[in-house]
Scaffold this motif. Structure first.
Motif, PDB file in Angstrom:
ATOM      1  N   TYR A  18       0.835  -1.204   0.000  1.00  0.00           N
ATOM      2  CA  TYR A  18       0.000   0.000   0.000  1.00  0.00           C
ATOM      3  C   TYR A  18       0.872   1.257   0.000  1.00  0.00           C
ATOM      4  CZ  TYR A  18      -4.094  -2.884   1.168  1.00  0.00           C
ATOM      5  OH  TYR A  18      -5.111  -3.807   1.151  1.00  0.00           O
ATOM      6  N   ALA A  21       2.305   1.605  -3.417  1.00  0.00           N
ATOM      7  CA  ALA A  21       1.243   2.030  -4.333  1.00  0.00           C
ATOM      8  C   ALA A  21       0.981   3.522  -4.187  1.00  0.00           C
ATOM      9  CB  ALA A  21      -0.034   1.237  -4.062  1.00  0.00           C
ATOM     10  N   PHE A  22       0.968   4.016  -2.953  1.00  0.00           N
ATOM     11  CA  PHE A  22       0.768   5.443  -2.727  1.00  0.00           C
ATOM     12  C   PHE A  22       1.868   6.256  -3.407  1.00  0.00           C
ATOM     13  CE2 PHE A  22       2.009   9.028   0.150  1.00  0.00           C
ATOM     14  CZ  PHE A  22       1.032   9.905  -0.280  1.00  0.00           C
ATOM     15  N   TYR A  25       1.266   6.296  -7.099  1.00  0.00           N
ATOM     16  CA  TYR A  25       0.178   7.210  -7.458  1.00  0.00           C
ATOM     17  C   TYR A  25       0.663   8.658  -7.417  1.00  0.00           C
ATOM     18  CZ  TYR A  25      -3.532   3.692  -7.534  1.00  0.00           C
ATOM     19  OH  TYR A  25      -4.327   2.625  -7.861  1.00  0.00           O
ATOM     20  N   THR A  53       0.018  -2.540  -8.073  1.00  0.00           N
ATOM     21  CA  THR A  53       0.640  -2.690  -6.755  1.00  0.00           C
ATOM     22  C   THR A  53      -0.400  -2.685  -5.644  1.00  0.00           C
ATOM     23  OG1 THR A  53       2.593  -1.530  -7.588  1.00  0.00           O
ATOM     24  CG2 THR A  53       2.405  -1.769  -5.198  1.00  0.00           C
ATOM     25  N   SER A  54      -1.356  -1.774  -5.706  1.00  0.00           N
ATOM     26  CA  SER A  54      -2.395  -1.724  -4.671  1.00  0.00           C
ATOM     27  C   SER A  54      -3.283  -2.962  -4.727  1.00  0.00           C
ATOM     28  CB  SER A  54      -3.243  -0.457  -4.828  1.00  0.00           C
ATOM     29  OG  SER A  54      -3.969  -0.465  -6.045  1.00  0.00           O
ATOM     30  N   SER A  55      -3.489  -3.512  -5.922  1.00  0.00           N
ATOM     31  CA  SER A  55      -4.300  -4.725  -6.054  1.00  0.00           C
ATOM     32  C   SER A  55      -3.587  -5.926  -5.444  1.00  0.00           C
ATOM     33  CB  SER A  55      -4.613  -5.001  -7.530  1.00  0.00           C
ATOM     34  OG  SER A  55      -5.379  -3.944  -8.084  1.00  0.00           O
ATOM     35  N   GLY A  57      -1.421  -5.655  -3.052  1.00  0.00           N
ATOM     36  CA  GLY A  57      -1.522  -5.383  -1.622  1.00  0.00           C
ATOM     37  C   GLY A  57      -2.861  -5.823  -1.062  1.00  0.00           C
ATOM     38  N   MET A  92      -9.959  -0.459   0.589  1.00  0.00           N
ATOM     39  CA  MET A  92      -9.243  -0.799  -0.638  1.00  0.00           C
ATOM     40  C   MET A  92     -10.156  -1.535  -1.620  1.00  0.00           C
ATOM     41  SD  MET A  92      -6.418   0.661  -0.434  1.00  0.00           S
ATOM     42  CE  MET A  92      -5.784   0.017  -1.979  1.00  0.00           C
ATOM     43  N   THR A  96     -11.009   0.013  -5.211  1.00  0.00           N
ATOM     44  CA  THR A  96     -10.791  -0.776  -6.420  1.00  0.00           C
ATOM     45  C   THR A  96     -12.034  -0.753  -7.316  1.00  0.00           C
ATOM     46  OG1 THR A  96      -9.236  -2.222  -5.256  1.00  0.00           O
ATOM     47  CG2 THR A  96     -10.187  -3.057  -7.306  1.00  0.00           C
ATOM     48  N   GLY A 108      -6.366   7.335  -6.201  1.00  0.00           N
ATOM     49  CA  GLY A 108      -5.471   6.476  -5.431  1.00  0.00           C
ATOM     50  C   GLY A 108      -4.502   7.264  -4.579  1.00  0.00           C
ATOM     51  N   THR A 112      -5.325   5.457  -0.992  1.00  0.00           N
ATOM     52  CA  THR A 112      -4.329   4.540  -0.442  1.00  0.00           C
ATOM     53  C   THR A 112      -3.695   5.047   0.859  1.00  0.00           C
ATOM     54  OG1 THR A 112      -2.720   5.413  -2.041  1.00  0.00           O
ATOM     55  CG2 THR A 112      -3.784   3.320  -2.571  1.00  0.00           C
TER      56      THR A 112
END
Length: 419
Positions: A18, A21-22, A25, A53-55, A57, A92, A96, A108, A112
């Motif tokens: 996460y 991912a932040f 973004y 990446t967030s997915s 996570g 999350m 999504t 995001g 995130t």
């Protein structure tokens, strides 16, 4: 295999992803300002990387949830650590879904970090698996808590989009009274977020240093027969005691910057479980958050809103307004089912009544009524744009108090959630 221990590793992986991912973004949105080439391609490329990446996570977070459930034999939503962890996961999931609808990477950049903050906040609480108390030992726990949290997660995404809208449209170059008022309120919202970050930072700092303060507290109660009952309880602080518990004696206090004894006593009218420790934590959170906010202001030499505002250029305010509304519109029926209907059915099964004016029940109703008013003004009165964004931001403040303030400050039947 110790599945509970494995779930803890999956949780750390999800948290790290996460965070990455932040950052991706931020690169997708902020990096286009320094890209000499096609900024649109830059945003799309890094937006895809960030979303992937967030997915992943989220997949790690789901692994944590189901392996802890399998290892403990009960759904992990029964205490503050488990519930806040589930809420972050639900945020999350909601993000999504909304992202797949609108494909806006900038969402995001705000959603995130909200999940990151809540994951870190959850880690403040004890992580041990705790046996369910009788009122929680029901299949309604799975239905009520998960649907209520999912509804609140969509409210959180609506809050993120609403805050983005305010940061996009509030003009920091204007100096008239109306503009300054808008700027102050946006800045105050950001300050509150920094205070939450300050709370997490200071708790982990003192915990890592092994700080402890111990007190003996004398509690006097009167039973149904009118007899006075006196109990002496042990109270432990993990932060230096600015406020000691009411009617207590110091056993030991670790010295911190020459502070080796409490400065004040908690007022007697403050009721609830561990009221003194919670007041002390609130004061330290405000101190730490204010110091952190002051350092950020000193570093940037301008309000935080003015720092973020330029990165919102190119984003259509109408898109942010639409995302905020759609997220809340999706979350409202889910919250209605989980926090009201399913909750009342479970309350009748556990306590023999559908409604009992318990603080958590009252604030859940207040939250539902607030978002009902939001949707009414939005659909019937045409409240869009700035007013709608402010309602979305204020609404999540009410949600946050319902989750945190009621569980940790106000004593009631739901006080077990603050353990």
């Amino acid at each position: 295999m110790n599945w509970v221990e494995f779930s803890g590793h999956a949780y750390l992986v999800a948290f790290a992803l996460y965070c990455f991912a932040f950052m991706f973004y931020v690169i997708a949105i902020a990096g286009q300002r320094w890209s000499n080439r096609d900024s649109k391609n830059h945003t799309q490329r890094w937006g895809r990387i960030a979303f992937f990446t967030s997915s992943v996570g989220l997949a790690g977070h789901l692994t944590f949830f189901f392996t802890r459930w399998y290892g403990s034999g009960q759904i992990p939503t029964s205490n503050m650590y488990e519930f806040m962890s589930f809420l972050a996961m639900a945020i999350m999931i909601a993000f999504t879904i909304i992202y797949l609808i609108y494909r806006k990477p900038i969402l995001g950049m705000f959603a995130t970090p909200l999940a990151v903050i809540i994951v870190a906040y959850a880690s403040v609480f004890p992580k041990d698996v705790q046996p369910l108390i009788p009122s929680l030992n029901s299949y309604w726990l799975k239905i009520h808590v998960t649907t209520a949290a999912l509804g609140e997660a969509f409210f959180a995404v609506g809050f993120a989009a609403g805050l983005m809208y305010l940061l996009r449209v509030v003009d920091y170059t204007r100096k008239d009274a109306k503009a300054r008022k808008e700027q102050r309120w946006v800045e105050f919202t950001l300050y509150v977020i920094v205070v939450v970050i300050g709370f997490i930072s200071i708790v982990f700092s003192f915990r890592g240093a092994g700080y402890e303060a111990h007190f003996t507290q004398e509690n006097v109660t009167v039973d149904e027969q009118g007899q006075t009952i006196t109990r002496v309880e042990q109270v432990q602080y993990d932060l230096p005691p600015i406020f000691k518990p009411y009617n207590s004696q110091v056993v030991s206090v670790d010295s911190f910057l020459g502070m080796n004894k409490p400065w004040f006593e908690t007022p007697s009218w403050m009721n609830g479980i561990n009221a003194g420790r919670k007041l002390n934590t609130v004061i330290w959170s405000i101190i730490a958050g204010s110091l952190l906010y002051g350092l950020l202001r000193l570093a940037f030499r301008k309000p935080l809103g003015a720092v973020i505002h330029p990165f919102m250029d190119g984003v259509k305010p109408s898109d942010l307004d639409e995302i905020s509304y759609r997220a809340i519109a999706i979350g409202f029926p889910v919250f209605t089912l989980g926090a009201l209907i399913f909750a009342m059915i479970w309350a009748n099964e556990a306590w023999g009544r559908f409604w009992g004016w318990d603080p958590k029940e009252v604030w859940a109703l207040i939250t539902w009524l607030y978002y009902s008013v939001y949707l009414h003004f939005r659909l019937s009165r045409g409240w869009q744009g700035l007013r709608s964004a402010w309602l979305a931001v204020i609404g999540f403040v009410i949600v946050w108090f319902t989750l945190i303030g009621v569980n940790l400050i106000i004593a009631g039947l739901h006080s077990y959630a603050g353990v």
